[in-house]
Scaffold this active site. Sequence first.
Site, short mmCIF file in Angstrom:
data_model
loop_
_atom_site.label_atom_id
_atom_site.label_comp_id
_atom_site.label_asym_id
_atom_site.label_seq_id
_atom_site.Cartn_x
_atom_site.Cartn_y
_atom_site.Cartn_z
N PHE A 1 0.86 -1.19 0.00
CA PHE A 1 0.00 0.00 0.00
C PHE A 1 0.89 1.23 0.00
O PHE A 1 2.04 1.19 0.45
CB PHE A 1 -0.91 0.00 1.25
N GLU B 1 -7.41 1.87 -2.73
CA GLU B 1 -5.98 1.91 -3.01
C GLU B 1 -5.44 0.52 -3.30
O GLU B 1 -4.37 0.36 -3.88
CB GLU B 1 -5.24 2.52 -1.81
N HIS C 1 -12.00 12.38 1.65
CA HIS C 1 -12.02 11.00 2.13
C HIS C 1 -11.87 10.83 3.64
O HIS C 1 -12.58 10.05 4.25
CB HIS C 1 -10.91 10.23 1.42
N LEU D 1 -15.62 5.68 -3.54
CA LEU D 1 -14.22 5.27 -3.37
C LEU D 1 -13.81 4.15 -4.33
O LEU D 1 -14.54 3.19 -4.53
CB LEU D 1 -13.99 4.80 -1.93
N ARG E 1 -2.50 10.64 6.53
CA ARG E 1 -2.62 9.24 6.95
C ARG E 1 -2.19 8.31 5.83
O ARG E 1 -2.53 8.49 4.67
CB ARG E 1 -4.08 8.94 7.32
N ARG F 1 -0.93 9.28 -0.33
CA ARG F 1 -2.19 9.74 -0.93
C ARG F 1 -2.17 11.21 -1.28
O ARG F 1 -2.74 11.63 -2.29
CB ARG F 1 -3.35 9.43 0.02
N GLN G 1 -7.83 14.75 4.21
CA GLN G 1 -7.23 13.94 3.14
C GLN G 1 -8.20 13.76 1.97
O GLN G 1 -9.36 13.40 2.16
CB GLN G 1 -6.86 12.56 3.69
N HIS H 1 -8.66 11.45 -1.01
CA HIS H 1 -8.21 10.18 -1.59
C HIS H 1 -8.01 10.39 -3.08
O HIS H 1 -8.87 10.99 -3.74
CB HIS H 1 -9.25 9.09 -1.32
#
Length: 571
Positions: A121, A253, A349, A250, A384, A284, A234, A236
């Site tokens: 990730f 990821e 997000h 969404l 994050r 991100r 954030q 995304h």
Amino acid sequence: MTEFETHDHDVLIIGAGGAGLRAALGALSEGANVGVVCKSLLGKAHTVMAEGGIAAAMANVDSADDWRIHFRDTMRGGKLLNNWRMAQLHAQEAPERVRELEQWGALFDRTQDGQILQRAFGGHSFRRLCHVGDRTGLEMIRTLQDRGVQLGVDVYMECTISRLLMDGDRVAGAFGYWREQGRFVVFRAKSIVIATGGIGKAWKITSNSWEYTGDGMALAYNAGAELMDMEFVQFHPTGMVWPPGVQGLLVTEAVRGEGGLLRNKAGERFMEKYDPKKMELSTRDVVARAIYTEVREGRGTEHGGAFLDISHKPADYVKKKLPSMYHQFRELADVDITEGPMEVGPTCHYMMGGVRVEAETAQSTVPGLFAAGEAAAGLHGANRLGGNSLSDLLVFGRRAGLAAAEHAKRVRTTSVNSTQIENAARDLLTPFERQEGENPYTIHRDLQEIMQNLVGIYRTREDLTRALAELEKLKERNGRVSVEGSRMFNPGWHLAQDLTAMLTVAEAVTRSALAREESRGAHSRIDHAGLDAAWGTKNNVIVREGPAMTLRQSPVPQLPKDLQQLVADEK
């Protein structure tokens, strides 16, 4: 009190997502009488939308991984604004929390030798995300709620909390209403845990569900708690951009974690320009700004996004690893992701900021009030990493529940004066009394436009100053909001309550973003590009003083020497 339905608990948890349910299990393990209140039905919390996995340094796939490297990745991802102790506890305890889920019945994907499989990730040095295809959050909620029901937690579904009740300077309960009938309800409790998630519904394009209206943060703020890091919202990088009805939904990821490639309309893998080392697996904030920049400079797709392509992988592999994404695009966009690319773009997000809490106990600055998960600040700093949210819920949900139960054992019985309850009831009923006034849907639409256009991915002093002025006008309009009909099944009334919370958190975000004159993590100022060392040593803190919202700075906790070295290694 006698005229309202009343419930008594040692610990009341507001929110039934991963953090709330794990807090309930923690408090139950200490023998506390626990109640959980949620706006929707049990099992429908937004945690089910967390698809990619749970970040934990279990070293099942990459044997060199351990908590120190997870800690370092988290601190670097957060641009060192994190509460280091929270990041340390998170990295150290996440593997054990995942093993607990496994013991309670969670069905993870497996390696050939039967261990929990882990995937790559963005921002993580090793393959670290424990997953169940791309439905990890759903499996986590199923496991936690089954365990909670088995242990006898009391759940109050479809109930909205509008105010925390106080006994002096400490919490003593909560006031709310049943969304179905509109009847009022009082909860008395010695400890309260806020686990209500984020604030995404204040933006026009968001991956967040209808529940994400910032009400937990607003409840805590109005009770005297401090909010921190509110400027760090954030976006995304990959939400659906087409068709319009699903804009913002969404795209996990995990697509990039399993080898998905990002290209612009010319077919170029543009991440080479923005992060040639990590490419699609950059953090991100970097990927979101890259897609935004490609679109702004004319290299975007037909519908204003970028192409995300996994079709070079075998079709069976894609369907096995990304079943939800395959069905999502097939059903909603008539796209077969095994044969062609997806169109994606940034979507609001996640909230790194929230209620300021202590690392060990998750307690806020208000006695008896705790917060965990997305509603709490500190762990993630300025940005994050993907997968850290689910392990955050488990680690600090548990800690909040344990500490809330301990607090409940120590304090005497709380008392609430009837005036607080009468005022809370009056506030809820006021919109019905206005014959003519503002439509809550119109105010909400205008709020989303302001936040999307003026407090988005890129920010300037001019835009933020204008946003504050516009928010003041919206607050005045919200004071004249009117709803029609009865209290039964009245979504306009529900939105009228949520608006007050959204306006509170929107103002906190905007004030904090205006104050931070640098670009760090998810906060990007066009007029202050680049990091500022002075701003790297302080967090923005929002606190209520009378009717006014005030902002001050607080020093970032200093890293101990051994951890300083860890973060500096190979920097």
